[in-house]
Write a protein that holds these residues in place. Structure first.
Motif, PDB file in Angstrom:
ATOM      1  N   THR A   2       0.808  -1.333   0.076  1.00 45.82           N
ATOM      2  CA  THR A   2       0.045  -0.081  -0.070  1.00 45.82           C
ATOM      3  C   THR A   2       0.879   1.216   0.142  1.00 45.82           C
ATOM      4  N   TYR A  37     -13.251  -1.484  -9.075  1.00 47.92           N
ATOM      5  CA  TYR A  37     -12.589  -0.422  -8.590  1.00 47.92           C
ATOM      6  C   TYR A  37     -11.695   0.479  -9.613  1.00 47.92           C
ATOM      7  N   VAL A  51      -4.703   1.009  -7.278  1.00 46.95           N
ATOM      8  CA  VAL A  51      -6.054   0.482  -7.289  1.00 46.95           C
ATOM      9  C   VAL A  51      -6.825   1.251  -5.906  1.00 46.95           C
ATOM     10  N   ASP A  52      -7.778   1.926  -6.310  1.00 50.97           N
ATOM     11  CA  ASP A  52      -8.588   2.882  -5.357  1.00 50.97           C
ATOM     12  C   ASP A  52      -9.518   1.768  -4.644  1.00 50.97           C
ATOM     13  N   TYR A  53      -8.804   1.120  -3.809  1.00 50.38           N
ATOM     14  CA  TYR A  53      -9.638  -0.303  -3.137  1.00 50.38           C
ATOM     15  C   TYR A  53     -10.368   0.442  -1.806  1.00 50.38           C
ATOM     16  N   LEU A  55      -3.806   0.645  -3.006  1.00 47.34           N
ATOM     17  CA  LEU A  55      -3.300  -0.615  -3.149  1.00 47.34           C
ATOM     18  C   LEU A  55      -2.553  -0.505  -4.399  1.00 47.34           C
ATOM     19  N   SER A 114      -6.882  -8.556 -10.984  1.00 47.56           N
ATOM     20  CA  SER A 114      -8.517  -8.824 -10.672  1.00 47.56           C
ATOM     21  C   SER A 114      -8.467 -10.144  -9.769  1.00 47.56           C
ATOM     22  N   VAL A 128      -7.045  -8.512  -6.256  1.00 50.02           N
ATOM     23  CA  VAL A 128      -7.936  -7.749  -5.658  1.00 50.02           C
ATOM     24  C   VAL A 128      -8.949  -8.498  -5.143  1.00 50.02           C
ATOM     25  N   LYS A 129      -9.713  -9.454  -5.638  1.00 47.56           N
ATOM     26  CA  LYS A 129     -10.599 -10.280  -5.260  1.00 47.56           C
ATOM     27  C   LYS A 129     -10.233 -10.922  -4.041  1.00 47.56           C
TER      28      LYS A 129
END
Length: 153
Positions: A62, A94, A113-115, A123, A139, A142-143
Motif C-alpha cells: 500500500t 474499482y 487501485v482505489d480499493y 493498493l 483482478s 484484488v478479489k
C-alpha cells in the motif's frame, strides 16, 4: 512438482493489514504445475511464480498517502506516476491506473487501485512477466484481498 500449500501471509502496513490467502489458486486453472515462493518485504508481500511456461514476480503493498485525507486517489496517482504515460482501467468495480514499462525481455506493470476498504492508502500491485498475465491476475489478487484494521487483529 506442484506446491499445494496455501500461502497465507498477513502484511501489516501503517494502518491496516491485508491477507492474500489463495492467490496461487489462480494458476491452477491453467493446468500448469507451478511453484510459489513468497516473502514479506517492507509493508508488502512478494510472490515468485515459476513453471515451465511461467515466470512471474508479483509485489503487493500500500501507498499510505490517503490517511486522514492527506491526498486523494487522483493526487496519489499524479505523484506516483508523474511524467509517466499511464492509463485508467477498471479492476472489478474499482478505479485503477496502470503504467507499463519494458525491463529487458520482461514487461512490468504497476497498478494503483482505489480499493475502498483500504483506509490507509492506495493498493499498489506490481507484476513483472514475459507473458500477458496482468489485468486478470490483478483482478484475482484484488478479489482475494481481505482488509482488516489493526484494531480487528
Amino acid at each position: 512438482m506442484l506446491d499445494t500449500k496455501r500461502k497465507e501471509l498477513n502484511v501489516q502496513g501503517l494502518a491496516c493489514t491485508f491477507t492474500l490467502p489463495n492467490v496461487d489458486a489462480y494458476f491452477l486453472v491453467n493446468d500448469e504445475p507451478v511453484l510459489y515462493k513468497s516473502k514479506v518485504v517492507a509493508s508488502g508481500v512478494m510472490y515468485r511464480i515459476l513453471g515451465e511456461n511461467t515466470d512471474i514476480v508479483v509485489f503487493v503493498d500500500t501507498i499510505p498517502y490517503i490517511e486522514h485525507n492527506a491526498m486523494s486517489y487522483d493526487e496519489v496517482v499524479h505523484v506516483e506516476f508523474e511524467n509517466l504515460d499511464y492509463k485508467e482501467v477498471e479492476i472489478l468495480s474499482y478505479k485503477a491506473c496502470v503504467v507499463e514499462e519494458e525491463d529487458g525481455c520482461y514487461i512490468k506493470r504497476t497498478y494503483l487501485v482505489d480499493y475502498l476498504g483500504l483506509s490507509s492508502g492506495v493498493l499498489r500491485i506490481e507484476i513483472l512477466s514475459k507473458s500477458n498475465e496482468f489485468d486478470s491476475l490483478v483482478s484475482a489478487i484484488v478479489k482475494e484481498i481481505q482488509v482488516k484494521t489493526i484494531e480487528e487483529w
